[in-house]
Scaffold this active site. Structure first.
Site, PDB file in Angstrom:
ATOM      1  N   ASP A  20      -3.469  -0.900  -2.010  1.00 42.48           N
ATOM      2  CA  ASP A  20      -4.670  -1.708  -1.815  1.00 42.48           C
ATOM      3  C   ASP A  20      -5.859  -1.276  -2.653  1.00 42.48           C
ATOM      4  O   ASP A  20      -6.817  -2.028  -2.797  1.00 42.48           O
ATOM      5  CB  ASP A  20      -5.098  -1.548  -0.343  1.00 42.48           C
ATOM      6  CG  ASP A  20      -4.797  -2.780   0.453  1.00 42.48           C
ATOM      7  OD1 ASP A  20      -4.608  -3.830  -0.141  1.00 42.48           O
ATOM      8  OD2 ASP A  20      -4.776  -2.658   1.689  1.00 42.48           O
TER       9      ASP A  20
HETATM   10  C1  GLC Z   1      -3.031   0.728   4.212  1.00 41.50           C
HETATM   11  C2  GLC Z   1      -2.916  -0.762   4.327  1.00 41.50           C
HETATM   12  C3  GLC Z   1      -1.675  -1.266   3.611  1.00 41.50           C
HETATM   13  C4  GLC Z   1      -1.601  -0.717   2.209  1.00 41.50           C
HETATM   14  C5  GLC Z   1      -1.720   0.798   2.211  1.00 41.50           C
HETATM   15  C6  GLC Z   1      -1.736   1.390   0.824  1.00 41.50           C
HETATM   16  O1  GLC Z   1      -2.034   1.330   4.971  1.00 41.50           O
HETATM   17  O2  GLC Z   1      -2.843  -1.172   5.670  1.00 41.50           O
HETATM   18  O3  GLC Z   1      -1.673  -2.664   3.585  1.00 41.50           O
HETATM   19  O4  GLC Z   1      -0.371  -1.113   1.653  1.00 41.50           O
HETATM   20  O5  GLC Z   1      -2.905   1.160   2.875  1.00 41.50           O
HETATM   21  O6  GLC Z   1      -2.895   1.080   0.124  1.00 41.50           O
END
Ligand code: GLC
Length: 804
Positions: A494
C-alpha cells in the site's frame, strides 16, 4: 520475563501477570455484535459496524492503567466506608494475590484474588446473539464472613464513533439514559442517542436485584469528576444516585448487594450488555438469558462451534509450537480476520477511515475456507458486490451501508483511483471456495457490479464467473510501457505510491497466479476456448516479465512512470523487495535457475532471526516520489520492517522449490508461540501473528505491533497446511505434497473434506524434504499423490510414504 503460558488442553493462553507490555486482547462475538475484550476486562463493543454503531467508549491510546469501556467493581465495608476494588486489576490497581486471564476461543475468563475474595468472570457473546455476557462468580476465601457488593460499569460512546470526539456539544446533548424497573428488583438500564431511541437502544442488565443505579459519569465519579475511575466517590455511599441522565457522558452502573458470604460461599451474578431496536419486544429474550442454565448452554454451544470449526483440520507434527498454532490459535485468528478485516482492533480502531478491505478480505477468506466455506462464500458475494463493471474493485466498503470507496488514493490529488492488485485476489478466493466445496453452481450466481444509476439501481450485473473474467480483463487491458500491469495507486504494498504510469511486477505475478487459477477452473468446466485464451495471456505476461524483470541477481519490484526500476541494484534505498522474489515462484514465471537465485537473494539480503524484511535498505527521509513507504523510519513497517504478511509467501516459494529446511526455518522464526519467552522484545500477544515487527535497521529490532488483524494469519495457515504439510484441496481431491525438514520422521493430519474425514499419515523413512512415492487409501495403493474425493460421511485412512 514471560507473562503467561499455553494451556493446549483447554485451548487457552493463560496470562498470569496483568502488567503485559501492551494490552493483550481477545475477540468476542462477530461483526454483527461483538468486538474485543482486553486482558484487564476493558471492552470495545459495537453492533454491525464500529464506526457507525459503536456502543462502548474504548480509547486504545489511553495508558494501560485507565478505564476502557467496561469494568466491574466489588466492595465490602471497611471503616466508615468501603474497600472498593476491581477484580480486573484495572482501574483500581490494587495488589492481587492471584491474577489469571484465560484467553479462550470466543471467550475470556479472568480469575483473580484480592483481599480474600476470589472472582471468576467469564466474558463472551453467545452465538448469534446481541449481548455480551459477564458470568461472575464470587467466592469468599477469607475465612470470615464478608458483605459483598458488585457494581458492573459500562461507559457509552455516541454511536457515531468519530463524532464522539469531534463534537463535544451536540454529542452530550443527545445522550440519554432511562431505567426500566421490573419485578423483584430486576432492572434494565437503557441508553440511546435521542434520535435513535426507537431504533437502537443499548442496555445493561443483570439477573440479580439492583438496589440503585447511576447513568451519569460526573455523578458516578463525584466531585465534578475530580473523583476518578480508580476511586469513584459515589461508591463510598451506601447507594448510587438513581439518576436518569438526559444529557452528558452516559454510563451505566448497577449496584447489587450480594449479601453476606460465609467462608467458602460462592455467589453468581450475570450481567448483560446489549443493544436492541426495541427493549419491550426484546424483554422475553432478555429474561430467558437470566436463567443460569441458558447461559451455561450458550457457553457450551460456543465451545461446540469451535470444536466443529477446529475439527476440520488437526495436525500432529514433531514441532509443538507448530501444532498449537495450527490446531488452535492460527485458524482462530483466521476466523477473526475474516470477521473484522482490518476494521476493529487496538491498532485499527474502526473510526471509518477504513472498512472491509477488498484485497484484505479476499485473502482472509482463504484462511477459513477449509473450516466455514459457507461463510467464506457469503463474504465473497459481498466483495463481488463492490467490484466495478470494468473488473477493477473498490478498495474498501462499509459493512452496514455497503458504501464503498477508493481508500487512501482519495487523499492524493491526481493519483490513480484503482489499486493494481485488488480485483485479482477475488479470483483466488472463488477458486479456493470451489476446490473446497465443488459448488460449481456458485459460478452462475448473478451479482450486481458496484456502479449505480441515478435511481440507485446497479448499472450492471454479472455471474460470479463473469466477475472473475472481468477482473482478468481489467489487468489485461491496464498495462504500461513494458507491457506490465499498471500499479494504480498501489499494489499489495500500500505504501509505494508512484506517479500514474508506473508498472508493478507484483501485479504481473498475481495476474499470472490468477490466470493459472482460471486455466485450472476452465479446464475443470471444459471451456477449452477460455483455457486457450488464458494460457495465451499467461505466456504473454510471462514473456514481458522474463524480458524486463530480472536485475542480474534478483527481480525488480516496480518500474516508475519514466521506466526507472525500483527494487533494483541501481537504487540506493529499497534495492530489493521480498515479494519481488517470492511471487515469481508462486506465479510460475521464474525459471528454475532464476527462482533459486532470487530466493537466495531474499535469504541473504532480507532474512533476519525474527523474520524476513519486506524490503531493504530502508528509505531515510520522506520522498514524495515513492510515497507512504518513506514516511516510516528505516526498519519500520513496509520500509524495511518485518512485515509478516509477506513471510508466508517466501515459505510457499521455498516449498514449491522443495527446500523443506528453509521453508520451515521461515515458518518457525515468525511463529508467535515461540516468542513466549522473549516477550520483552516482542511485546504483543504470543498467541497471534502481528502485522509487523521492527527490522534490524531499527534500534528496537524485534518489537511487534498491530497484532490480530493481518493477512499473515491466512497466509501462514495456508503456507503451513498446504505447502509445508502439503495437503492441498484441488477440484478432483486432495493433493498430498509435503515439503518438510528432512529430519522429520513424518506427521499426521486429520482433514475433513467434502463431508468425509481423511486421516492422513505421512511417513518419511528416507528423510527427504519432498516427494511422495507411495500412497494408500484405506489400505489400497493409488497412482500418484492425488487422493480422490472419497465416500461422504466416512473416515478414510490415507498413508503417504515420502522418499526418493
Ligand atoms: C496493510 C493493509 C494491506 C496491505 C498491507 C501492505 O496490512 O491492510 O491491504 O496489503 O498493509 O501494505
Amino acid at each position: 520475563m514471560n507473562y503467561g503460558y499455553f494451556d493446549d488442553d483447554a485451548r487457552e493462553y493463560v496470562i498470569t501477570n496483568p502488567r503485559t507490555p501492551v494490552k493483550w486482547i481477545n475477540y468476542v462475538g462477530t461483526l454483527a455484535f461483538g468486538g474485543f475484550v482486553d486482558h484487564t476486562g476493558g471492552a470495545f463493543i459495537c453492533k454491525g459496524d464500529p464506526a457507525l454503531n459503536r456502543i462502548t467508549r474504548y480509547i486504545p491510546q489511553l495508558p494501560a492503567s485507565e478505564f476502557k469501556g467496561e469494568t466491574l467493581y466489588l466492595r465490602f465495608p471497611q471503616g466508615h466506608g468501603y474497600k472498593v476494588f476491581s477484580p480486573y486489576f484495572v482501574p483500581t490497581l490494587d495488589p492481587y494475590d492471584r491474577y489469571e486471564c484465560h484467553v479462550g476461543l470466543g471467550y475470556t475468563r479472568i480469575v483473580s484474588e484480592f483481599y480474600g475474595i476470589r472472582t471468576q468472570v467469564t466474558i463472551f457473546v453467545p452465538l448469534g446473539e446481541s449481548r455480551l455476557i459477564r458470568d461472575i462468580e464470587i467466592t469468599n476465601l477469607s475465612g470470615k464472613p464478608v458483605e459483598v457488593d458488585a457494581i458492573p460499569v459500562v461507559e457509552y460512546t455516541h454511536f457515531d464513533a468519530l463524532k464522539q470526539f469531534t463534537n463535544a456539544d451536540w454529542v452530550p446533548q443527545t445522550m440519554q439514559s432511562r431505567v426500566r424497573r421490573e419485578t423483584d428488583g430486576l432492572m434494565v438500564l437503557t441508553q440511546y442517542a435521542f434520535m435513535r431511541r426507537s431504533v437502537a437502544v443499548n442496555y445493561l442488565t443483570s439477573n440479580h436485584p439492583v438496589s440503585s443505579f447511576e447513568s451519569d459519569r460526573a455523578r458516578f465519579l463525584g466531585d465534578h469528576e475530580y473523583g476518578t475511575w480508580a476511586n469513584p466517590l459515589s461508591l463510598q455511599e451506601p447507594e448510587l444516585g438513581n439518576y436518569e441522565a438526559l444529557r452528558g457522558d452516559n454510563m451505566a452502573a448497577l449496584l447489587h448487594h450480594l449479601g453476606k458470604l460465609l467462608p467458602g460461599d460462592t455467589k453468581r451474578l450475570i450481567t448483560y450488555l446489549g443493544q436492541e431496536p426495541d427493549i419491550e419486544q426484546a424483554l422475553p429474550r432478555i429474561q430467558a438469558f437470566r436463567e443460569e442454565a441458558r447461559v451455561d448452554q450458550a457457553f457450551e454451544d460456543l465451545a461446540s462451534f469451535w470444536d466443529r470449526y477446529l475439527g476440520k483440520i488437526q495436525v500432529r507434527t514433531p514441532d509443538a509450537d507448530m501444532d498449537r498454532m495450527l490446531n488452535i490459535h492460527n485458524p482462530r485468528q483466521c476466523y477473526v480476520t475474516k470477521q473484522w478485516s482490518r476494521y476493529l482492533s487496538l491498532y485499527q480502531p474502526g473510526f471509518g477511515a477504513r472498512g472491509i478491505g477488498f484485497r484484505d478480505s479476499s485473502q482472509d477468506v482463504l484462511g477459513v475456507m477449509a473450516h466455514v466455506p459457507e461463510e467464506g462464500r457469503q463474504l465473497i458475494e459481498k466483495l463481488l458486490g463492490v467490484q466495478r463493471c470494468d473488473g477493477s474493485a473498490m478498495h474498501q466498503f462499509n459493512p452496514l451501508t455497503m458504501i464503498a470507496d477508493e481508500g487512501d488514493s482519495r487523499e492524493v490529488e491526481g493519483a490513480p483511483r484503482f489499486y493494481g492488485d485488488d480485483h485479482l485476489w477475488i479470483i483466488l478466493a472463488v477458486a479456493a471456495y470451489l476446490k473446497e466445496t465443488d459448488d460449481l453452481a456458485f459460478l452462475n450466481t448473478v451479482i450486481p457490479y458496484y456502479e449505480k444509476d441515478k435511481q440507485g439501481n446497479p448499472s450492471g450485473a454479472g455471474t460470479v464467473l463473469e466477475h472473475m473474467r472481468q477482473a482478468i480483463e481489467f489487468t489485461h487491458d491496464s498495462v504500461g510501457a513494458h507491457g506490465l500491469p499498471l500499479l494504480g495507486f498501489a499494489d499489495w504494498n500500500d505504501t509505494v505510491n508512484l506517479a500514474a504510469g508506473a508498472e508493478s511486477l507484483f501485479c504481473a505475478n498475481l495476474y499470472g497466479k490468477a490466470l493459472l487459477e482460471m486455466i485450472d477452473l476452465d479446464r475443470h468446466l471444459g471451456n477449452d476456448e477460455m483455457v486457450a485464451r488464458y494460457s495465451a495471456c499467461y505466456e504473454e505476461m510471462k514473456a514481458h516479465f522474463d524480458e524486463r524483470a530480472w536485475d542480474g541477481e534478483w527481480y525488480v519490484r516496480y518500474f516508475d512512470a519514466d521506466g526507472q526500476p525500483l527494487g533494483s541494484r541501481a537504487n540506493i534505498k529499497g534495492q530489493i523487495y521480498a515479494n519481488g522474489q517470492s511471487w515469481p515462484v508462486i506465479s510460475g514465471f521464474a525459471s528454475p535457475e532464476r527462482a533459486t537465485r532470487a530466493l537466495h537473494a531474499l535469504y541473504s539480503r532480507l532474512n533476519t532471526r525474527n523474520g524476513i524484511k519486506l524490503s531493504a535498505p530502508g528509505y531515510d527521509g520522506y520522498d514524495p516520489a515513492v510515497g507512504g513507504i518513506s514516511t516510516y523510519p528505516p526498519g519500520a513497517k513496509e520500509n524495511g520492517g518485518i512485515f509478516l504478511h509477506a513471510n508466508p509467501w517466501a515459505i510457499i516459494a521455498e516449498a514449491l522449490l522443495g527446500n523443506g529446511e528453509r521453508a520451515f526455518q521461515y515458518y518457525a522464526q515468525i511463529n508467535p508461540a515461540a516468542k513466549n519467552d522473549r516477550i520483552e522484545e516482542f511485546e504483543c500477544e504470543p498467541y497471534v501473528y502481528p502485522q509487523n515487527m521492527l527490522g534490524d535497521e531499527h534500534p528496537q529490532f524485534g518489537l511487534a505491533r498491530n497484532s490480530w488483524l493481518t493477512g499473515t494469519a491466512s497466509w501462514a495457515y495456508q503456507a503451513a497446511t498446504q505447502y509445508i504439510l502439503g495437503i492441498r484441496p484441488i477440484y478432483d481431491g486432495l493433493r498430498i505434497d509435503p515439503c518438510i525438514p528432512a529430519g522429520w520422521d513424518g506427521f499426521r493430519i486429520r482433514r475433513e473434506f467434502r463431508a468425509a474425514v481423511y486421516e492422513i499419515e505421512v511417513q518419511n523413512p528416507d528423510h527427504v524434504s519432498k516427494g511422495v512415492h507411495r500412497v494408500t487409501v484405506d489400505g489400497r495403493q493409488i497412482k500418484g499423490n492425488l487422493v480422490p474425493v472419497l465416500a461422504r460421511g466416512q473416515t478414510h485412512h490415507v498413508q503417504a510414504i515420502m522418499g526418493r
